[in-house]
Enzyme design. Structure first.
Site, mmCIF file in Angstrom:
data_model
loop_
_atom_site.group_PDB
_atom_site.id
_atom_site.type_symbol
_atom_site.label_atom_id
_atom_site.label_comp_id
_atom_site.label_asym_id
_atom_site.label_seq_id
_atom_site.Cartn_x
_atom_site.Cartn_y
_atom_site.Cartn_z
ATOM 1 N N TYR A 157 34.293 36.987 49.061
ATOM 2 C CA TYR A 157 34.749 37.697 49.036
ATOM 3 C C TYR A 157 35.181 38.158 50.812
ATOM 4 O O TYR A 157 36.678 37.621 50.891
ATOM 5 C CB TYR A 157 34.044 39.412 48.722
ATOM 6 C CG TYR A 157 34.786 40.597 49.022
ATOM 7 C CD1 TYR A 157 35.984 40.643 47.614
ATOM 8 C CD2 TYR A 157 34.777 41.228 50.266
ATOM 9 C CE1 TYR A 157 36.916 41.550 48.271
ATOM 10 C CE2 TYR A 157 35.717 42.980 49.424
ATOM 11 C CZ TYR A 157 36.562 42.123 49.030
ATOM 12 O OH TYR A 157 37.233 43.661 48.720
ATOM 13 N N THR B 299 37.257 53.861 43.568
ATOM 14 C CA THR B 299 38.130 53.440 42.717
ATOM 15 C C THR B 299 37.282 52.594 41.198
ATOM 16 O O THR B 299 35.657 52.325 41.386
ATOM 17 C CB THR B 299 38.772 51.940 42.518
ATOM 18 O OG1 THR B 299 37.753 50.590 43.670
ATOM 19 C CG2 THR B 299 39.226 52.647 44.221
ATOM 20 N N ASN C 198 47.404 43.646 46.591
ATOM 21 C CA ASN C 198 46.759 44.441 46.754
ATOM 22 C C ASN C 198 46.073 44.034 45.307
ATOM 23 O O ASN C 198 44.551 44.239 45.722
ATOM 24 C CB ASN C 198 47.571 46.237 46.324
ATOM 25 C CG ASN C 198 45.669 46.719 45.306
ATOM 26 O OD1 ASN C 198 45.535 47.254 45.885
ATOM 27 N ND2 ASN C 198 45.784 46.978 45.029
HETATM 28 P P1 NAP Z 1 40.095 47.864 40.908
HETATM 29 O O1 NAP Z 1 40.055 49.745 40.933
HETATM 30 O O2 NAP Z 1 39.016 47.124 40.793
HETATM 31 O O3 NAP Z 1 41.761 47.932 40.467
HETATM 32 C C1 NAP Z 1 41.950 46.136 40.802
HETATM 33 C C2 NAP Z 1 44.181 46.112 40.337
HETATM 34 O O4 NAP Z 1 44.189 45.422 40.290
HETATM 35 C C3 NAP Z 1 44.203 46.770 38.664
HETATM 36 O O5 NAP Z 1 45.187 46.968 38.506
HETATM 37 C C4 NAP Z 1 43.471 45.228 37.763
HETATM 38 O O6 NAP Z 1 44.088 45.249 37.094
HETATM 39 C C5 NAP Z 1 44.701 44.330 38.905
HETATM 40 N N1 NAP Z 1 44.135 42.780 39.029
HETATM 41 C C6 NAP Z 1 42.825 42.538 39.334
HETATM 42 N N2 NAP Z 1 43.316 41.105 39.133
HETATM 43 C C7 NAP Z 1 44.818 40.829 39.058
HETATM 44 C C8 NAP Z 1 44.850 39.704 38.569
HETATM 45 N N3 NAP Z 1 44.515 38.917 39.056
HETATM 46 N N4 NAP Z 1 46.728 40.103 38.512
HETATM 47 C C9 NAP Z 1 47.119 41.069 38.315
HETATM 48 N N5 NAP Z 1 46.521 42.486 38.769
HETATM 49 C C10 NAP Z 1 45.053 42.113 38.858
HETATM 50 O O7 NAP Z 1 39.985 47.208 42.619
HETATM 51 P P2 NAP Z 1 40.143 48.665 43.752
HETATM 52 O O8 NAP Z 1 38.837 49.110 44.113
HETATM 53 O O9 NAP Z 1 41.470 49.265 43.790
HETATM 54 O O10 NAP Z 1 40.815 47.457 44.968
HETATM 55 C C11 NAP Z 1 41.845 46.957 44.771
HETATM 56 C C12 NAP Z 1 42.264 46.216 46.681
HETATM 57 O O11 NAP Z 1 41.167 46.324 47.724
HETATM 58 C C13 NAP Z 1 41.381 44.547 46.462
HETATM 59 O O12 NAP Z 1 42.168 43.735 46.845
HETATM 60 C C14 NAP Z 1 40.362 45.236 47.642
HETATM 61 O O13 NAP Z 1 39.962 43.947 47.769
HETATM 62 C C15 NAP Z 1 40.547 46.321 48.366
HETATM 63 N N6 NAP Z 1 39.803 46.587 48.181
HETATM 64 C C16 NAP Z 1 38.605 48.037 48.138
HETATM 65 C C17 NAP Z 1 38.024 48.354 48.695
HETATM 66 C C18 NAP Z 1 37.623 50.154 47.563
HETATM 67 O O14 NAP Z 1 36.374 50.661 48.119
HETATM 68 N N7 NAP Z 1 37.539 50.220 46.848
HETATM 69 C C19 NAP Z 1 37.175 48.353 50.026
HETATM 70 C C20 NAP Z 1 38.385 47.952 50.250
HETATM 71 C C21 NAP Z 1 39.316 46.349 49.896
HETATM 72 P P3 NAP Z 1 43.978 44.602 35.345
HETATM 73 O O15 NAP Z 1 42.904 44.110 35.563
HETATM 74 O O16 NAP Z 1 44.207 44.664 33.957
HETATM 75 O O17 NAP Z 1 44.942 42.943 35.736
#
Ligand code: NAP
Length: 253
Positions: free
Chosen positions: A153, A188, A89
């Site tokens: 992306y 998020t 994720n």
């Molecule tokens: P978020 O709120 O920014 O959370 C990201 C999480 O990943 C955090 O726990 C962050 O913690 C961790 N992380 C980031 N880089 C990392 C690394 N190099 N190693 C280990 N942990 C890491 O993001 P999110 O919106 O929940 O997105 C999560 C996933 O869903 C992503 O793959 C994103 O592309 C996908 N997604 C999100 C959405 C959306 O609308 N939110 C839509 C489609 C897809 P740290 O920064 O402390 O490492």
């Protein structure tokens, strides 16, 4: 309890979609491994879930590093003795078109979103083979339909979908299922950061909500429930699919 005593590693689970998945898995009896680079939020969540239902541990790891990933998997096995589910994720979003994207930014987003999915899967598969476990890759609607200013992306998210299909074929013989979730916009910290960066964040929010036929963006719990279906035996005959959790945003494109 649909995941009683199953062990799940969820990368990027200190906040956002990963947190939602960890909370739902834990409530269904799983032992969850919370992973992120920054300890504070992840430790807090692991403590909360560990005392509430089942058990949870926090492991600090960076999914762009092979050593960090192998250390993470070793630590999970030391703690719980087995691995049933890997959720890839952890990810980030860069809002730039390809012309504006630097080579360093390309490498960063590839390493964070796509190479991490490859490496975590590669080193988890030997352990998933023993439990006939499964992998869930969190891609995006962007991997299916594209998005303005998101060429790099989109490449990572489309790559996750294609790689998952390949893995689903290769490891079906071992009883390992590999599936993908394609979220639409989900509430998020990453999305809130994007809204904050816009000139008129209230208008942007209204516009994005209206893009979803269901009239809103999704919740992390809704992503958790989708992942629960794919992680559990409820989807025992399901592999290689992309499950859209998107309020219909990809319809009509
Ligand atoms: P978020 O709120 O920014 O959370 C990201 C999480 O990943 C955090 O726990 C962050 O913690 C961790 N992380 C980031 N880089 C990392 C690394 N190099 N190693 C280990 N942990 C890491 O993001 P999110 O919106 O929940 O997105 C999560 C996933 O869903 C992503 O793959 C994103 O592309 C996908 N997604 C999100 C959405 C959306 O609308 N939110 C839509 C489609 C897809 P740290 O920064 O402390 O490492």
């Amino acid at each position: 309890m649909r995941l009683q005593d199953k062990v799940a590693i969820i990368t990027g689970s200190s906040k956002g979609i990963g947190e939602g998945i960890a909370r739902v898995f834990s409530a269904e009896g799983a032992k969850v491994v919370i992973v992120s680079r920054n300890e504070q939020e992840g430790l807090k969540l692991a403590q909360e879930l560990g005392s509430e239902a089942g058990q949870a541990i926090y492991i600090k790891a960076d999914v762009t590093s092979k050593e960090s990933i192998t250390g993470l998997i070793d630590a999970a096995l030391n703690a719980f003795g087995r691995l049933d589910v890997l959720v890839n994720n952890a990810g980030y979003h860069i809002s730039k078109n390809v012309e504006e994207t630097s080579e360093d930014e390309w490498d960063f987003i590839m390493n964070t979103n796509l190479r991490s999915t490859f490496l975590c899967s590669k080193y988890a598969i030997p352990h998933l083979r023993k439990t006939k476990g499964n992998i869930i890759n969190i891609s995006s609607m962007v991997g299916l339909v594209g998005q303005p200013n998101a060429g790099a992306y989109a490449a990572t998210k489309g790559g996750q979908i294609a790689m998952s299909k390949g893995m689903a074929i290769d490891f079906a013989k071992d009883g390992i299922r590999v599936n993908v979730i394609c979220p639409g916009w989900i509430q998020t910290p990453l999305v809130e950061e994007w809204f904050d960066q816009q000139e008129d964040s209230a208008a942007s929010r209204q516009y994005i909500y209206a893009q979803h036929p269901l009239g809103r963006i999704g919740t992390i719990e809704e992503c958790g429930k989708a992942a629960l279906y794919l992680a559990s035996d409820d989807s025992a005959f399901v592999t290689g699919i992309t499950l859209n959790i998107d309020g219909g945003v990809t319809l009509g494109y």
